[in-house]
Structures are given as structure tokens and as C-alpha cells.
Design an enzyme around this catalytic site. Structure first.
Site, PDB file in Angstrom:
ATOM      1  NE  ARG A  93      15.001  58.586  54.478  1.00 10.26           N
ATOM      2  CZ  ARG A  93      14.426  59.274  54.322  1.00 10.26           C
ATOM      3  NH1 ARG A  93      13.896  60.263  54.716  1.00 10.26           N
ATOM      4  NH2 ARG A  93      13.446  59.300  53.261  1.00 10.26           N
ATOM      5  CE1 TYR A 103      36.149  49.500  65.103  1.00  9.08           C
ATOM      6  CE2 TYR A 103      35.685  50.783  64.043  1.00  9.08           C
ATOM      7  CZ  TYR A 103      35.082  49.387  64.470  1.00  9.08           C
ATOM      8  OH  TYR A 103      35.288  48.459  63.519  1.00  9.08           O
ATOM      9  CG  ASP A 136      33.625  54.734  70.228  1.00  8.66           C
ATOM     10  OD1 ASP A 136      32.783  54.364  71.064  1.00  8.66           O
ATOM     11  OD2 ASP A 136      34.197  54.646  68.987  1.00  8.66           O
ATOM     12  CE  LYS A 191      32.046  46.366  67.559  1.00  8.26           C
ATOM     13  NZ  LYS A 191      33.058  47.474  68.008  1.00  8.26           N
TER      14      LYS A 191
HETATM   15  C1  LIG Z   1      33.446  48.608  66.347  1.00  6.01           C
HETATM   16  C2  LIG Z   1      33.352  49.841  66.899  1.00  6.01           C
HETATM   17  C3  LIG Z   1      33.385  49.925  66.272  1.00  6.01           C
HETATM   18  C4  LIG Z   1      32.595  50.415  64.991  1.00  6.01           C
HETATM   19  O1  LIG Z   1      31.028  50.145  65.221  1.00  6.01           O
HETATM   20  P1  LIG Z   1      30.211  49.446  64.622  1.00  6.01           P
HETATM   21  O2  LIG Z   1      28.725  48.963  65.064  1.00  6.01           O
HETATM   22  O3  LIG Z   1      30.685  48.375  63.592  1.00  6.01           O
HETATM   23  O4  LIG Z   1      30.334  49.933  63.079  1.00  6.01           O
HETATM   24  C5  LIG Z   1      33.464  52.314  66.536  1.00  6.01           C
HETATM   25  N1  LIG Z   1      34.610  52.528  67.481  1.00  6.01           N
HETATM   26  C6  LIG Z   1      34.703  51.554  68.848  1.00  6.01           C
HETATM   27  C7  LIG Z   1      35.100  51.687  70.047  1.00  6.01           C
HETATM   28  C8  LIG Z   1      34.260  49.776  67.946  1.00  6.01           C
HETATM   29  O5  LIG Z   1      34.505  49.359  69.183  1.00  6.01           O
END
Ligand SMILES: *Cc1c(COP(=O)(O)O)cnc(C)c1O
Length: 389
Positions: free
Chosen positions: A50, A102, A174, A199
Site C-alpha cells: 500500500r 464532472y 482535472d 479514459k
Molecule cells: C471519468 C471522470 C472522472 C472520474 O474518474 P473515474 O475513473 O471514473 O473514477 C473524473 N473527471 C473526469 C473529467 C472524468 O471524465
């Protein structure tokens, strides 16, 4: 090691090009949860997975280098990365956050952090005056997502970071939509870059993962402490898949953003389409900022049909994209923000943000764009027929 190479070369030729122990040209997956210690007084670098694991360490070093940061952290999901970063805050602190954030981050801030006494103010981050007005003496974070989801508004990272610095707050960005292949927020003054690596970074719709990257050593120390304390670390199999996905990031982003440009232009000229949200159009309100801070408008855009019924006809007739939550994959993904990414937002909050019931979001994959256009064309013809009847 690879500072003088270009981004695409660094994706392949970095510290983890091969395993120094064996020469293996793939990072070994180290399953061990614990590590034998040679003696009672001095423990080795690794003691418990961890806290630190060699496979996770590899992906953390790779992302730190790609974002021009000093330290990367891998988490079990994008939300785990974002939530852990928010743990830097304490009761009584305040966050200024982009209003079209998001859906999961919206949920975290409005229904979880509030219970711990962390307050927030939503603002249109493209309006710097509004951002400055929203800053309070207890503001600790300015939270940016650019381009935003799903209306692709562009925030000036440099300007917001400067405002944050002036008020002794951090800037979190982000960077999921563009990835370091197209935009590097740390170089524009941001303190923490966050990713849903689920993504584009992974890119194949087969991993859920999150990443955070920082430049500042003290902040790295604090975030590392929180990663270990909260414990939402990324498992080693997923670290490996993410490392593999990252190797092709550049070619995927290049192809997909090129196709997005072609398809967005096609849709923009189609009578069945009411509006296309895409920061690559010269008449996009923040076109200039996007051009300055990123090397491309990216591979995601949204478009609105004239009615919900037309949108439904389009979705039921379109063949190529998968109709799903998520984005940033080899296959094109069509999604319906009102019932997918932004379902956690109430209908009024959605309307205020332009997330209408006729709005669709497209994440362009690696198909030939002409095939996608052909497909959209036949689906839009059905939509048009519906209106004549
Ligand atoms: C999908 C997404 C998240 C969250 O990510 P997860 O891997 O689904 O927890 C956060 N910010 C954006 C812009 C996203 O597209």
C-alpha cells in the site's frame, strides 16, 4: 533521463523501458503485498505494497515525467485520486469549483465534503472576475476542469493559477480530457493535476484508474502521506495495463483529435444539429485560450439536436459508436450526459449548465472518421424523416 526527447519518444524510452534486473521489455507485475527485510534495524525501500510497490511506482514515475511534475500517485479510480486530493483540506476550508465539473466530483463536493465542514462555491471558471469574487479568506482550492464536461468551456489555467497564488490557495486541474499529450497544467502554474486514467491514458475501456501529479516537494510529501493513509491505491494488474495504454497515448490522441475536428465540422454544418460545443471552432468563446494553453482542442465534443425526440431517433439509429458512459477509448463512445455523467446533478442544475435533454457527447476513437460521418449521416436522415412525418 529522457528530458531532451519529445513527448512521443518519452512515452517509450523512459526509466521503465526495460527491467534492470532481467532486461525484460515490459514492467514486471509485482504481486507481493509485503517484502522480506534483511535485518531488524534497516528496512529496504519496499516494505508493504500500500505504501510502495514497484509496479505502481513505475506508472507513478512515468506520469510524473509526462506531466513535467516531480511526483505521481496512482489511485484505484479517478474519483479516488480526486477525493484523496481533497483530503488536503480541513474542516472550515472552502473550495471554489467550476460549475460544470464532472458529475462524480460534483457529488463528492456537494454531498460528502459538506458533511465534513468543507464548503464550496460554484463559479463559471471562464469568468475570472466571478472567480475572484468567489474567493473567501478560507478558500484553499480553486478547482478547474478544462475543457469542461460536457459543454467544453475552456478555463485559462495560467490566470486561475495566478489568482490562486495571490490568495494563498492551491489550483487543482482535472486534465482527463486532454492528457499531458495535449496540455500540461503544472507548467501553467497548477499545483495538482488529476486524472481519470480510466479514459485516454488507459485508452481501451478496460481499466478503472486515477492519477495525481505534483511539482512541489512539500505538496508531494503531503499527498503521498494521504495516499498511504486513505489507501485507495491502484492494483498492480491495472498499473500494468495503464503503463501499456500510455505507450500509445500520442498516436491515439493525434488520430482521435484529428477525427474530432473533421466530425465536429460536419455536424456543425448539418441542419439537424442545433449546436456543437467544440473548442476547436474559431468562434468558440475561448478558442484563443485553448490554442495558447493546449496543443489541440482534444477528441471530445458535445452536440445538441433540436428536440429530445430527434436525439432519441439519432441514438437508436447510429451504429458505430458504443452508447455508454465514459470516454477516451479506442472505440468512439456516444453518451447522454443528462442520464449518464451528469445524472447526479438535479434537473435545474443541469438546465443552468446547458446540459439539455437533447445534448449528446461524443468521444472520438480510432475509427476512420469518414465511416463515422457516414454512420451519423444515415442516422440524421432518419431524424429528419421523423420531423417530416
Ligand atoms: C471519468 C471522470 C472522472 C472520474 O474518474 P473515474 O475513473 O471514473 O473514477 C473524473 N473527471 C473526469 C473529467 C472524468 O471524465
Amino acid at each position: 533521463m529522457s528530458d531532451h526527447y519529445t513527448f512521443e519518444t518519452k512515452l517509450l524510452h523512459n526509466k521503465h523501458k526495460y527491467d534492470p534486473a532481467t532486461g525484460a521489455v515490459s514492467v514486471p507485475i509485482q504481486h507481493a503485498s509485503t517484502y522480506h527485510q534483511e535485518n531488524i534495524d534497516s528496512f529496504g525501500k519496499y516494505d508493504y505494497s500500500r505504501s510502495l510497490n514497484p509496479t505502481r511506482e513505475a506508472v507513478e514515475e512515468v506520469i510524473a515525467e509526462l506531466e513535467d511534475g516531480t511526483k505521481g500517485f496512482a489511485f484505484a479510480s479517478g474519483m479516488a485520486a480526486i477525493s484523496t486530493a481533497f483530503l488536503l483540506l480541513s474542516q472550515g476550508d472552502h473550495v471554489v469549483i467550476t460549475e460544470d465539473v464532472y458529475g462524480g466530483t460534483y457529488r463528492m463536493v456537494t454531498t460528502v465534503l459538506n458533511r465534513f465542514g468543507i464548503e464550496h462555491t460554484f463559479v463559471d471558471m471562464t469568468d475570472l472576475e466571478a472567480v475572484e469574487k468567489a474567493i473567501q479568506p478560507n478558500t484553499k482550492v480553486l478547482y478547474v476542469e478544462t475543457p469542461s464536461n460536457p459543454t467544453l468551456k475552456v478555463t485559462d489555467i495560467q490566470a486561475v493559477s495566478a489568482l490562486a497564488k495571490k490568495h494563498h490557495a492551491w489550483t487543482f486541474v482535472d486534465n482527463t480530457f486532454l492528457t499531458p499529450a495535449l496540455q500540461k497544467p503544472l507548467n501553467l502554474g497548477a499545483d495538482i493535476v488529476l486524472h481519470s486514467a480510466t479514459k485516454f491514458l488507459s485508452g481501451h475501456s478496460d481499466v478503472v484508474a486515477g492519477l495525481a501529479v505534483v511539482k512541489d516537494a512539500e505538496l508531494a510529501e503531503q499527498l503521498g502521506y494521504l495516499q498511504n493513509s486513505f489507501g485507495a491505491v491502484l492494483g498492480v494488474q491495472d498499473c500494468w495495463l495503464l503503463l501499456r495504454g500510455i505507450k500509445t497515448l500520442h498516436v491515439r490522441m493525434k488520430h482521435s483529435s484529428g477525427s474530432a475536428f473533421t466530425i465536429a465540422n460536419y455536424l456543425n454544418n448539418h441542419p439537424q444539429i442545433k449546436k456543437v460545443y467544440y473548442p476547436g471552432f474559431e468562434d468558440h468563446p475561448q478558442y484563443k485560450i485553448q490554442k495558447e494553453q493546449a496543443s489541440s482542442p482534444g477528441a471530445v465534443f458535445s452536440f445538441e439536436l433540436h428536440t429530445e425526440e430527434a436525439m432519441r431517433t439519432f441514438v437508436s439509429n447510429v451504429e458505430l459508436p458504443v452508447f455508454a458512459v465514459s470516454l477516451g477509448a479506442v472505440e468512439s463512445i456516444l453518451s447522454y450526459p443528462a442520464k449518464m455523467s451528469h445524472a447526479a446533478m438535479g434537473p435545474i442544475a443541469r438546465q443552468e449548465r446547458g446540459i439539455t435533454d437533447a445534448l449528446l457527447r461524443l468521444s472520438v476513437g480510432l475509427e476512420n472518421p469518414e465511416d463515422l460521418i457516414k454512420d451519423f449521416d444515415q442516422a440524421l436522415k432518419k431524424t429528419a424523416e421523423l420531423q417530416i412525418i
